[in-house]
Design a protein around this motif. Structure first.
Motif, short mmCIF file in Angstrom:
data_model
loop_
_atom_site.label_atom_id
_atom_site.label_comp_id
_atom_site.label_asym_id
_atom_site.label_seq_id
_atom_site.Cartn_x
_atom_site.Cartn_y
_atom_site.Cartn_z
N LEU A 105 34.65 -76.05 27.78
CA LEU A 105 33.89 -75.37 26.74
C LEU A 105 33.70 -76.25 25.51
N ASN A 106 34.74 -76.99 25.14
CA ASN A 106 34.66 -77.85 23.96
C ASN A 106 33.61 -78.94 24.13
N ARG A 107 33.60 -79.56 25.31
CA ARG A 107 32.62 -80.62 25.57
C ARG A 107 31.21 -80.05 25.64
N LEU A 108 31.07 -78.87 26.23
CA LEU A 108 29.75 -78.24 26.34
C LEU A 108 29.18 -77.89 24.97
N ILE A 109 30.03 -77.43 24.05
CA ILE A 109 29.55 -77.05 22.72
C ILE A 109 29.05 -78.28 21.95
N LEU A 110 29.77 -79.41 22.06
CA LEU A 110 29.29 -80.61 21.38
C LEU A 110 27.95 -81.06 21.96
N LEU A 111 27.77 -80.91 23.26
CA LEU A 111 26.48 -81.23 23.87
C LEU A 111 25.37 -80.36 23.29
N LEU A 112 25.65 -79.07 23.09
CA LEU A 112 24.66 -78.17 22.49
C LEU A 112 24.39 -78.52 21.03
N VAL A 113 25.44 -78.98 20.32
CA VAL A 113 25.26 -79.39 18.92
C VAL A 113 24.29 -80.57 18.83
N VAL A 114 24.40 -81.51 19.76
CA VAL A 114 23.52 -82.68 19.75
C VAL A 114 22.11 -82.30 20.17
N ILE A 115 21.98 -81.48 21.22
CA ILE A 115 20.65 -81.14 21.75
C ILE A 115 19.86 -80.29 20.76
N PHE A 116 20.51 -79.24 20.21
CA PHE A 116 19.79 -78.28 19.36
C PHE A 116 20.01 -78.54 17.87
N ASP A 117 20.67 -79.67 17.54
CA ASP A 117 20.87 -80.06 16.14
C ASP A 117 21.59 -78.98 15.34
N PHE A 118 22.61 -78.39 15.94
CA PHE A 118 23.43 -77.41 15.23
C PHE A 118 24.25 -78.11 14.15
#
Length: 485
Positions: A105-118
């Motif tokens: 989950l931790n790795r997936l969230i950072l991936l989403l932060v990079v993709i969607f510019d969170f």
């Protein structure tokens, strides 16, 4: 006939804990490089009054890491305790499977932060989820527990260091390629997406492996049943001497009894013979049994050493990104690979020295190696000096696995998970102290001596050598007492 044998051997390897360790560490090293570079990019425009742009960036980065790492170390305390209880009650895989889900989950969230510019603050929530799953605090003691169950007491230090070796090799490979993968990008998603996607995939495979393939293996060992817990090679010698003495005295007693019976048949009145008690091997067990003082000293040494190592590593990632080093993503990956290479040199050091010196001496050698290398790091001003300082840390990873091995030999197998998790929790509490301490000291000394925190780390390492030296003196006195008796 060769093919079935090969398949059977491969199947046996896949069911052990080592593939889990390799997959997890490969994914984690890719994630670490990605997180380091993402934080640098997001903090590039940070501004702090009365501070230069570079110092402002350093302060923003270290503040983020301080909060992020504090969350990671604080939230796993209760979950890791619960998982250790489950483990000691027979659910040995639970402390492996549950934390790996948090890793994913931790790795997936950072991936989403990079993709969607969170916003970068989203990673604080990811750290909470990671901690509630038990995190590293539950995962690594579980790995060491399964390793302890699958090894004999005499080979435990070597087996644990072998696991550390695989952990280091996986980290070395992952770090070497992580900087190059970070520079790759897919369409308009930006740098780091491919790197984080691969990291997430590796953690998914690791989780599936631990659920469907991992098996728990327990080795029955005579030495474990005898509970011989001396922490020096003198243990085996003393035990063998006691057994030889017991055998000799038993033989002499049998000879004396036969002589006495022969004399009893003759009409001679003799004084009653007082039989000497037989010295048996369990005497060594009584003297070499569970030693609370030794356990306390081992805990103290581990906490102090973790305080020193963790504090230095806490700021090292930010230190190499500022002038005069100013590393790129590729150089960050190479630097992380140098750190992982210490796993290999530490393993080779254990293999070469364990037959010549005691476990206590191994711990002292490792601590001295780290103290010298991190002191030299205080004065690093170029990349080649960084690698020279790292080369002095050849044996820096020997102490903690050896301490875990000694602690596991102080308790029965049913308490392995509890004692190792307790140690990990103690190290977590040390993290709650060294993270803000070293971060604030680093921020305060940026202007006049940025490497001061490394000098401080070296001094704390020297303090950690004191309880280990006390253990060595106590074990030597115990051995001399046994020989005298």
């Amino acid at each position: 006939m060769a093919v079935p044998s090969w398949c059977q051997a491969a199947s046996a390897v896949l069911r052990q804990i080592e593939p889990v360790v390799v997959l997890e560490q490969l994914g984690s090293t890719l994630f670490d490089t990605a997180l380091q570079m993402v934080v640098k990019d997001r903090c590039a425009n940070a501004t702090v009054p009365e501070m230069s742009r570079e110092d402002s960036q350093q302060k923003a980065m270290t503040d983020f890491y301080m909060i992020y790492n504090l969350i990671i170390r604080l939230t796993p305390i209760l979950p890791s305790l619960l998982l250790s209880r489950f483990s000691d009650r027979g659910w040995r895989r639970a402390p492996v499977v549950v934390p790996l889900s948090g890793y994913l989950l931790n790795r997936l969230i950072l991936l989403l932060v990079v993709i969607f510019d969170f916003p970068l603050r989203v990673m604080f929530g990811a750290a909470v989820l990671f901690g509630l799953s038990g995190g590293y605090c539950a995962y690594w003691p579980a790995v060491m527990t399964l390793t302890s169950l699958g090894s004999t007491a005499s080979d435990r230090s070597k087996v644990m260091m072998r696991v550390e070796l695989l952990y280091g090799i996986a980290g070395l490979v992952g770090s070497l390629v992580s900087g190059h993968l970070f520079l790759l990008y897919s369409s308009n998603l930006g740098h780091g997406t491919i790197l984080l996607a691969l990291s997430t995939l590796l953690h998914l495979l690791c989780l599936l492996h631990s659920i469907f393939l991992l098996q728990v293996k327990q080795v029955s060992d005579i030495e474990t049943e005898d509970k011989c817990h001396l922490i020096s090679p003198a243990c085996d010698e003393a035990r063998d001497e006691a057994r030889d003495e017991a055998r000799d005295e038993a033989r002499d007693e049998a000879r004396d009894e036969a002589r006495d019976e022969a004399r009893d048949e003759a009409p001679v009145v003799e004084a009653p013979v007082v039989e000497a008690p037989v010295v048996e091997a369990p005497v060594v067990e009584a003297r070499a049994g569970k030693d609370m003082a030794t356990m306390v000293l081992l805990f103290a040494a581990a906490v102090l050493y973790t305080f020193a190592v963790g504090g230095a590593v806490e700021v090292l990632g930010s230190f190499v990104l500022k002038a005069p080093l100013s590393w790129t993503a590729t150089q960050v990956g190479y630097g992380n690979a140098a750190g992982c290479g210490i796993f290999l040199t530490s393993f080779l050091g254990v293999m070469a020295l364990r037959r010549c010196v005691s476990d206590v001496a191994l711990i002292l050698i490792g601590m001295l190696s780290f103290a010298s290398g991190i002191y030299f790091m205080s004065f690093v001003t170029s990349t080649w000096m960084f690698y020279l300082a790292r080369s002095l840390n050849l044996f820096a990873l020997i102490p903690l696995p050896t301490i875990r091995s000694l602690l596991s030999q102080q308790v029965p197998a049913s308490s392995y998970s509890t004692i190792l998790t307790s140690l990990q929790l103690a190290l977590k509490f040390a993290g709650l102290a060294y993270i803000p301490t070293f971060t604030k000291i680093y921020q305060s000394t940026l202007h006049w001596f940025p490497g001061f925190v490394f000098t401080l780390s070296s001094a704390v390492t020297v303090l950690a050598m004191i309880p280990v030296s006390i253990i060595g003196c106590r074990s030597r006195q115990r051995y001399e007492t046994i020989r005298g008796d």
